[in-house]
Design a protein around this motif. Sequence first.
Motif, PDB file in Angstrom:
ATOM      1  N   SER A 241       4.111  10.930  -7.953  1.00 16.19           N
ATOM      2  CA  SER A 241       4.415  12.360  -7.827  1.00 16.19           C
ATOM      3  C   SER A 241       4.783  12.799  -6.406  1.00 16.19           C
ATOM      4  O   SER A 241       3.971  13.332  -5.685  1.00 16.19           O
ATOM      5  CB  SER A 241       3.293  13.250  -8.340  1.00 16.19           C
ATOM      6  OG  SER A 241       2.167  12.522  -8.681  1.00 16.19           O
ATOM      7  N   GLY A 242       6.031  12.536  -6.045  1.00 18.26           N
ATOM      8  CA  GLY A 242       6.506  12.931  -4.715  1.00 18.26           C
ATOM      9  C   GLY A 242       6.426  11.801  -3.711  1.00 18.26           C
ATOM     10  O   GLY A 242       6.906  11.911  -2.585  1.00 18.26           O
ATOM     11  N   PHE A 243       5.779  10.723  -4.070  1.00 18.65           N
ATOM     12  CA  PHE A 243       5.772   9.488  -3.281  1.00 18.65           C
ATOM     13  C   PHE A 243       6.322   8.376  -4.178  1.00 18.65           C
ATOM     14  O   PHE A 243       6.438   8.565  -5.397  1.00 18.65           O
ATOM     15  CB  PHE A 243       4.339   9.146  -2.831  1.00 18.65           C
ATOM     16  CG  PHE A 243       3.731  10.166  -1.913  1.00 18.65           C
ATOM     17  CD1 PHE A 243       4.249  10.379  -0.640  1.00 18.65           C
ATOM     18  CD2 PHE A 243       2.633  10.920  -2.322  1.00 18.65           C
ATOM     19  CE1 PHE A 243       3.693  11.327   0.214  1.00 18.65           C
ATOM     20  CE2 PHE A 243       2.072  11.875  -1.483  1.00 18.65           C
ATOM     21  CZ  PHE A 243       2.599  12.081  -0.204  1.00 18.65           C
ATOM     22  N   PRO A 244       6.631   7.218  -3.600  1.00 16.09           N
ATOM     23  CA  PRO A 244       7.090   6.113  -4.458  1.00 16.09           C
ATOM     24  C   PRO A 244       6.046   5.790  -5.537  1.00 16.09           C
ATOM     25  O   PRO A 244       4.842   5.909  -5.294  1.00 16.09           O
ATOM     26  CB  PRO A 244       7.233   4.946  -3.476  1.00 16.09           C
ATOM     27  CG  PRO A 244       7.460   5.602  -2.152  1.00 16.09           C
ATOM     28  CD  PRO A 244       6.672   6.866  -2.167  1.00 16.09           C
ATOM     29  N   ALA A 245       6.518   5.399  -6.734  1.00 13.70           N
ATOM     30  CA  ALA A 245       5.604   4.959  -7.787  1.00 13.70           C
ATOM     31  C   ALA A 245       4.886   3.692  -7.316  1.00 13.70           C
ATOM     32  O   ALA A 245       5.365   3.004  -6.405  1.00 13.70           O
ATOM     33  CB  ALA A 245       6.395   4.669  -9.058  1.00 13.70           C
ATOM     34  N   VAL A 246       3.753   3.384  -7.926  1.00 14.57           N
ATOM     35  CA  VAL A 246       3.003   2.188  -7.516  1.00 14.57           C
ATOM     36  C   VAL A 246       3.917   0.957  -7.525  1.00 14.57           C
ATOM     37  O   VAL A 246       3.939   0.162  -6.583  1.00 14.57           O
ATOM     38  CB  VAL A 246       1.766   1.971  -8.424  1.00 14.57           C
ATOM     39  CG1 VAL A 246       1.142   0.595  -8.185  1.00 14.57           C
ATOM     40  CG2 VAL A 246       0.735   3.068  -8.175  1.00 14.57           C
ATOM     41  N   GLY A 247       4.717   0.830  -8.598  1.00 16.30           N
ATOM     42  CA  GLY A 247       5.616  -0.322  -8.700  1.00 16.30           C
ATOM     43  C   GLY A 247       6.684  -0.329  -7.613  1.00 16.30           C
ATOM     44  O   GLY A 247       7.174  -1.390  -7.220  1.00 16.30           O
ATOM     45  N   GLU A 248       7.064   0.840  -7.123  1.00 19.79           N
ATOM     46  CA  GLU A 248       8.034   0.917  -6.018  1.00 19.79           C
ATOM     47  C   GLU A 248       7.372   0.565  -4.694  1.00 19.79           C
ATOM     48  O   GLU A 248       8.007   0.006  -3.794  1.00 19.79           O
ATOM     49  CB  GLU A 248       8.649   2.321  -5.979  1.00 19.79           C
ATOM     50  CG  GLU A 248       9.540   2.599  -7.198  1.00 19.79           C
ATOM     51  CD  GLU A 248       9.927   4.065  -7.363  1.00 19.79           C
ATOM     52  OE1 GLU A 248      10.911   4.337  -8.076  1.00 19.79           O
ATOM     53  OE2 GLU A 248       9.237   4.955  -6.805  1.00 19.79           O
ATOM     54  N   VAL A 249       6.092   0.872  -4.590  1.00 17.77           N
ATOM     55  CA  VAL A 249       5.325   0.510  -3.385  1.00 17.77           C
ATOM     56  C   VAL A 249       5.171  -1.015  -3.312  1.00 17.77           C
ATOM     57  O   VAL A 249       5.186  -1.613  -2.227  1.00 17.77           O
ATOM     58  CB  VAL A 249       3.945   1.210  -3.406  1.00 17.77           C
ATOM     59  CG1 VAL A 249       3.040   0.671  -2.303  1.00 17.77           C
ATOM     60  CG2 VAL A 249       4.113   2.725  -3.277  1.00 17.77           C
ATOM     61  N   LEU A 250       5.061  -1.664  -4.475  1.00 19.40           N
ATOM     62  CA  LEU A 250       4.821  -3.111  -4.507  1.00 19.40           C
ATOM     63  C   LEU A 250       6.109  -3.928  -4.473  1.00 19.40           C
ATOM     64  O   LEU A 250       6.115  -5.096  -4.072  1.00 19.40           O
ATOM     65  CB  LEU A 250       4.031  -3.484  -5.768  1.00 19.40           C
ATOM     66  CG  LEU A 250       2.686  -2.783  -5.960  1.00 19.40           C
ATOM     67  CD1 LEU A 250       2.046  -3.256  -7.261  1.00 19.40           C
ATOM     68  CD2 LEU A 250       1.744  -3.047  -4.786  1.00 19.40           C
ATOM     69  N   GLU A 251       7.212  -3.310  -4.921  1.00 18.07           N
ATOM     70  CA  GLU A 251       8.468  -4.038  -5.129  1.00 18.07           C
ATOM     71  C   GLU A 251       8.992  -4.788  -3.894  1.00 18.07           C
ATOM     72  O   GLU A 251       9.540  -5.889  -4.036  1.00 18.07           O
ATOM     73  CB  GLU A 251       9.527  -3.077  -5.689  1.00 18.07           C
ATOM     74  CG  GLU A 251      10.877  -3.675  -5.986  1.00 18.07           C
ATOM     75  CD  GLU A 251      10.881  -4.738  -7.098  1.00 18.07           C
ATOM     76  OE1 GLU A 251       9.842  -4.911  -7.762  1.00 18.07           O
ATOM     77  OE2 GLU A 251      11.918  -5.391  -7.265  1.00 18.07           O
ATOM     78  N   PRO A 252       8.859  -4.262  -2.673  1.00 14.08           N
ATOM     79  CA  PRO A 252       9.384  -5.016  -1.521  1.00 14.08           C
ATOM     80  C   PRO A 252       8.787  -6.420  -1.399  1.00 14.08           C
ATOM     81  O   PRO A 252       9.417  -7.314  -0.838  1.00 14.08           O
ATOM     82  CB  PRO A 252       8.965  -4.168  -0.307  1.00 14.08           C
ATOM     83  CG  PRO A 252       8.790  -2.797  -0.838  1.00 14.08           C
ATOM     84  CD  PRO A 252       8.293  -2.963  -2.250  1.00 14.08           C
ATOM     85  N   PHE A 253       7.590  -6.615  -1.936  1.00 13.70           N
ATOM     86  CA  PHE A 253       6.915  -7.898  -1.773  1.00 13.70           C
ATOM     87  C   PHE A 253       7.331  -8.918  -2.826  1.00 13.70           C
ATOM     88  O   PHE A 253       6.908 -10.067  -2.785  1.00 13.70           O
ATOM     89  CB  PHE A 253       5.396  -7.682  -1.776  1.00 13.70           C
ATOM     90  CG  PHE A 253       4.963  -6.747  -0.684  1.00 13.70           C
ATOM     91  CD1 PHE A 253       4.765  -7.219   0.607  1.00 13.70           C
ATOM     92  CD2 PHE A 253       4.816  -5.385  -0.919  1.00 13.70           C
ATOM     93  CE1 PHE A 253       4.406  -6.361   1.631  1.00 13.70           C
ATOM     94  CE2 PHE A 253       4.457  -4.514   0.099  1.00 13.70           C
ATOM     95  CZ  PHE A 253       4.247  -4.998   1.378  1.00 13.70           C
ATOM     96  N   ALA A 254       8.163  -8.480  -3.790  1.00 12.68           N
ATOM     97  CA  ALA A 254       8.653  -9.390  -4.817  1.00 12.68           C
ATOM     98  C   ALA A 254       9.670 -10.371  -4.239  1.00 12.68           C
ATOM     99  O   ALA A 254       9.931 -11.413  -4.826  1.00 12.68           O
ATOM    100  CB  ALA A 254       9.275  -8.597  -5.961  1.00 12.68           C
ATOM    101  N   ASN A 255      10.234 -10.019  -3.089  1.00 19.54           N
ATOM    102  CA  ASN A 255      11.168 -10.889  -2.388  1.00 19.54           C
ATOM    103  C   ASN A 255      10.611 -11.150  -1.004  1.00 19.54           C
ATOM    104  O   ASN A 255      10.863 -10.375  -0.092  1.00 19.54           O
ATOM    105  CB  ASN A 255      12.528 -10.191  -2.268  1.00 19.54           C
ATOM    106  CG  ASN A 255      13.593 -10.937  -3.013  1.00 19.54           C
ATOM    107  OD1 ASN A 255      13.636 -12.177  -2.985  1.00 19.54           O
ATOM    108  ND2 ASN A 255      14.453 -10.197  -3.679  1.00 19.54           N
ATOM    109  N   PRO A 256       9.853 -12.228  -0.830  1.00 19.40           N
ATOM    110  CA  PRO A 256       9.101 -12.395   0.415  1.00 19.40           C
ATOM    111  C   PRO A 256       9.995 -12.399   1.665  1.00 19.40           C
ATOM    112  O   PRO A 256      11.101 -12.916   1.629  1.00 19.40           O
ATOM    113  CB  PRO A 256       8.430 -13.766   0.246  1.00 19.40           C
ATOM    114  CG  PRO A 256       8.398 -14.008  -1.212  1.00 19.40           C
ATOM    115  CD  PRO A 256       9.613 -13.328  -1.779  1.00 19.40           C
ATOM    116  N   HIS A 257       9.491 -11.785   2.719  1.00 18.31           N
ATOM    117  CA  HIS A 257      10.218 -11.776   3.994  1.00 18.31           C
ATOM    118  C   HIS A 257       9.428 -12.571   5.031  1.00 18.31           C
ATOM    119  O   HIS A 257       8.249 -12.850   4.835  1.00 18.31           O
ATOM    120  CB  HIS A 257      10.481 -10.342   4.460  1.00 18.31           C
ATOM    121  CG  HIS A 257       9.259  -9.526   4.759  1.00 18.31           C
ATOM    122  ND1 HIS A 257       8.320  -9.186   3.803  1.00 18.31           N
ATOM    123  CD2 HIS A 257       8.810  -8.985   5.926  1.00 18.31           C
ATOM    124  CE1 HIS A 257       7.364  -8.460   4.366  1.00 18.31           C
ATOM    125  NE2 HIS A 257       7.628  -8.333   5.646  1.00 18.31           N
TER     126      HIS A 257
END
Length: 383
Positions: A241-257
Amino acid sequence: NKITVSVIKADVGGLCGHTLAPDELLEVCEAVLEEAVDEVILDYYVTRCGDDIDLIMTHKLGCDNEKVHGLAWRAFEEATKVAKELKLYGAGQDLLSDSFSGNVRGMGPGCAEMEFVERKSEPIVVFCCDKTDPTAFNYPLYKMFADPFNTAGLVFDPSMISGFKFEVHDVVGHKKVFLETPEEVYMLLALIGDYEKYAIKRVYRRKDNEIAAVVSTEKLNYIAGEYVGKDDPVAIVRAQSGFPAVGEVLEPFANPHFVPGWMRGSHWGPLMPVGEEDATPTRFDGPARIIALGFQVCDGMLIGPNDLFADKGFDKAREKALEMADIMRRMGPFQPHRLPATMMEYTTVPKVLKALEDRFIPLEGLELIEEGGITRKDRGDVE
Ligand code: 13P
Ligand code: 13P
Ligand code: MG
Ligand code: MG
Ligand code: MG
């Protein structure tokens, strides 16, 4: 009726070497925090990532509060006593001072805190890392709050469409700058792509200046005039609600940097997302780990956690991270596995250079190049 979430972390000893903070230490910390419930804090959760202990606390006392920081310090001191009894490795490693002086900042522990008015529903994600440093969050925070290919909400959610504001710290020059996305995205990337100098400290929602994310950056700064090196970092991110969804918060880590850290804090390596049970870095003391614990804050109480990276959806990320680890390991002591000298946590290289000091012979005919201005000074950051 504001609530503060404080995550304060320290490494006070490992079993064995730098691999794991054992249960004994966590139990001591839990006992100290349990005593303080209702007196100082509302609720707490103690976890570990590798050899780092993370104290997740809620309270009503605001950020940088002496009682809360003093409580964390006491927990780490008590844990250090046990670590010393057991002769754990690096017992008391992160307690740089003998006595507490009001605030853990500059004293060794890392700290991420945010104060907010609890929303109707307040999902938060607490990230804890080992074998890396706070710049590990530069890339994922950019993805979460500025990249619509990661965060669909930047396009779909009217309260996010005006973007976010990034507080970036120049940890060498002791300065900070605020940059607003999407307009200043390229300037933001110009800074935060440079891990030698810049770390994201906080992110705010532009619409109303609400705090969205905070990272511990303590040790990146030069404490007491001396570079004491990396600090395995923690971060708090608000979701939905006005911030990234939980899955959007986690998504950057699906492609390790790749992040700085790993063996002796002196190597580049992948950041591997894992569940709490797998936050046990041992291969070449790594590779670097990150756990993500989801909570619902409810009247200041921590409901949860949900161990978010334990999900099978991150299995492939782990596989990829291990492949990246193999590729880097092949390079041994050569760059780009090895970090540049300015980023090494601790190293014997200066001592090696000292030993060789008298054996270096000037290269003839190269004085002209020096005069031509191609000197290290051109880099600007190595004065
Ligand atoms: P649900 O339909 O499972 O509630 O999910 C909604 C949503 O926004 C997922 O990102
Ligand atoms: P920590 O920063 O986790 O203590 O690790 C230091 C180290 O030397 C790992 O090889
Ligand atoms: Mg350690
Ligand atoms: Mg550590
Ligand atoms: Mg470290």
